[in-house]
Design a protein around this motif. Structure first.
Motif, PDB file in Angstrom:
ATOM      1  N   THR A 231       0.806  -1.224   0.000  1.00  0.00           N
ATOM      2  CA  THR A 231       0.000   0.000   0.000  1.00  0.00           C
ATOM      3  C   THR A 231       0.842   1.278   0.000  1.00  0.00           C
ATOM      4  O   THR A 231       0.600   2.156  -0.834  1.00  0.00           O
ATOM      5  CB  THR A 231      -1.018  -0.023   1.164  1.00  0.00           C
ATOM      6  OG1 THR A 231      -1.872  -1.155   0.970  1.00  0.00           O
ATOM      7  CG2 THR A 231      -1.849   1.241   1.196  1.00  0.00           C
ATOM      8  N   PRO A 232       1.838   1.422   0.885  1.00  0.00           N
ATOM      9  CA  PRO A 232       2.645   2.656   0.831  1.00  0.00           C
ATOM     10  C   PRO A 232       3.366   2.830  -0.511  1.00  0.00           C
ATOM     11  O   PRO A 232       3.475   3.935  -1.033  1.00  0.00           O
ATOM     12  CB  PRO A 232       3.649   2.489   1.967  1.00  0.00           C
ATOM     13  CG  PRO A 232       3.103   1.421   2.847  1.00  0.00           C
ATOM     14  CD  PRO A 232       2.235   0.559   1.988  1.00  0.00           C
TER      15      PRO A 232
ATOM     16  N   LYS B  98       0.861   3.963  -3.086  1.00  0.00           N
ATOM     17  CA  LYS B  98       0.534   5.383  -2.880  1.00  0.00           C
ATOM     18  C   LYS B  98       1.618   6.272  -3.477  1.00  0.00           C
ATOM     19  O   LYS B  98       1.313   7.307  -4.071  1.00  0.00           O
ATOM     20  CB  LYS B  98       0.344   5.684  -1.389  1.00  0.00           C
ATOM     21  CG  LYS B  98      -0.950   5.151  -0.839  1.00  0.00           C
ATOM     22  CD  LYS B  98      -1.115   5.496   0.633  1.00  0.00           C
ATOM     23  CE  LYS B  98      -2.455   4.997   1.150  1.00  0.00           C
ATOM     24  NZ  LYS B  98      -2.644   5.301   2.584  1.00  0.00           N
ATOM     25  N   ARG B  99       2.892   5.870  -3.334  1.00  0.00           N
ATOM     26  CA  ARG B  99       3.985   6.652  -3.931  1.00  0.00           C
ATOM     27  C   ARG B  99       3.907   6.607  -5.459  1.00  0.00           C
ATOM     28  O   ARG B  99       4.108   7.631  -6.124  1.00  0.00           O
ATOM     29  CB  ARG B  99       5.342   6.141  -3.439  1.00  0.00           C
ATOM     30  CG  ARG B  99       5.654   6.562  -2.010  1.00  0.00           C
ATOM     31  CD  ARG B  99       7.098   6.284  -1.604  1.00  0.00           C
ATOM     32  NE  ARG B  99       7.450   4.874  -1.559  1.00  0.00           N
ATOM     33  CZ  ARG B  99       7.198   4.061  -0.543  1.00  0.00           C
ATOM     34  NH1 ARG B  99       6.598   4.498   0.519  1.00  0.00           N
ATOM     35  NH2 ARG B  99       7.566   2.791  -0.604  1.00  0.00           N
TER      36      ARG B  99
ATOM     37  N   GLU C 264       1.240   6.231  -7.183  1.00  0.00           N
ATOM     38  CA  GLU C 264       0.091   7.051  -7.551  1.00  0.00           C
ATOM     39  C   GLU C 264       0.461   8.531  -7.498  1.00  0.00           C
ATOM     40  O   GLU C 264       0.091   9.305  -8.392  1.00  0.00           O
ATOM     41  CB  GLU C 264      -1.081   6.765  -6.613  1.00  0.00           C
ATOM     42  CG  GLU C 264      -2.350   7.518  -6.980  1.00  0.00           C
ATOM     43  CD  GLU C 264      -3.503   7.183  -6.065  1.00  0.00           C
ATOM     44  OE1 GLU C 264      -4.626   7.025  -6.589  1.00  0.00           O
ATOM     45  OE2 GLU C 264      -3.297   7.085  -4.838  1.00  0.00           O
ATOM     46  N   LYS C 265       1.229   8.907  -6.474  1.00  0.00           N
ATOM     47  CA  LYS C 265       1.680  10.296  -6.344  1.00  0.00           C
ATOM     48  C   LYS C 265       2.566  10.695  -7.524  1.00  0.00           C
ATOM     49  O   LYS C 265       2.571  11.844  -7.955  1.00  0.00           O
ATOM     50  CB  LYS C 265       2.439  10.459  -5.030  1.00  0.00           C
ATOM     51  CG  LYS C 265       2.511  11.844  -4.505  1.00  0.00           C
ATOM     52  CD  LYS C 265       3.131  11.848  -3.110  1.00  0.00           C
ATOM     53  CE  LYS C 265       2.721  13.123  -2.402  1.00  0.00           C
ATOM     54  NZ  LYS C 265       3.165  13.153  -1.017  1.00  0.00           N
TER      55      LYS C 265
ATOM     56  N   ARG D  70      -5.437   4.235  -8.263  1.00  0.00           N
ATOM     57  CA  ARG D  70      -6.052   3.268  -7.351  1.00  0.00           C
ATOM     58  C   ARG D  70      -7.538   3.575  -7.298  1.00  0.00           C
ATOM     59  O   ARG D  70      -7.935   4.726  -7.176  1.00  0.00           O
ATOM     60  CB  ARG D  70      -5.458   3.379  -5.943  1.00  0.00           C
ATOM     61  CG  ARG D  70      -3.990   3.066  -5.891  1.00  0.00           C
ATOM     62  CD  ARG D  70      -3.376   3.170  -4.498  1.00  0.00           C
ATOM     63  NE  ARG D  70      -3.735   4.411  -3.833  1.00  0.00           N
ATOM     64  CZ  ARG D  70      -4.147   4.498  -2.559  1.00  0.00           C
ATOM     65  NH1 ARG D  70      -4.244   3.426  -1.813  1.00  0.00           N
ATOM     66  NH2 ARG D  70      -4.431   5.658  -2.027  1.00  0.00           N
TER      67      ARG D  70
END
Length: 144
Positions: A71-72, A75-76, A78-79, A85
């Motif tokens: 997950t982390p 998220k990176r 995606e950033k 997501r």
């Protein structure tokens, strides 16, 4: 093999694998720097380039990683606008991961990485293929 020999570092298969892993990471770090991604992020992208729009659990299964680890990282990514997501409408617990246009374009930049790595190893493809199969077999035995 004598008892003392069994505990020598140079006789440990686990250390041979670990140190080879570290050496691979160093090579990949150099090859991936221009793409702006880490080796674990590259692995996620490889999964998505093979099959887009998959769940976090599918990625985790393929990479042998828990969702709490993924997950982390997702998220990176995606950033960085490489993936998106999206929660499933049918089951909120499921999150689908899809490549963005930028993520698709990154694949073109990554095309040369396997060939560059092979050039650094100076090993024939047959030997590498056999070694990979042996490692796959070893992993399967370890997770039985």
């Amino acid at each position: 093999m004598e008892q003392d020999e069994l505990l020598k570092l140079d006789n440990q298969l686990c250390f041979a694998l670990y140190s080879a892993h570290l050496a691979f990471n160093q090579k990949y770090r150099k090859l991936l720097a221009p793409l702006g991604i880490t080796y674990p992020q590259y692995l996620v992208m490889l999964v998505l380039w093979e099959k887009d729009h998959v769940t976090v659990s599918e990625i985790g299964k393929k990479l042998f990683l828990e969702s709490s680890t993924l997950t982390p990282m997702l998220k990176r990514l995606e950033k960085m606008e490489l993936i998106s997501r999206q929660r499933s409408e049918k089951d909120e617990r499921q999150v689908f991961i899809s490549l963005t246009e930028k993520g698709h374009q990154l694949k073109q930049q990554a095309q040369a990485i396997p060939e560059n790595l092979l050039g650094n190893i100076h090993c024939n493809l047959q030997s590498l293929s056999e070694l990979k199969q042996q490692l796959d077999d070893l992993r399967a035995k370890l997770i039985e």
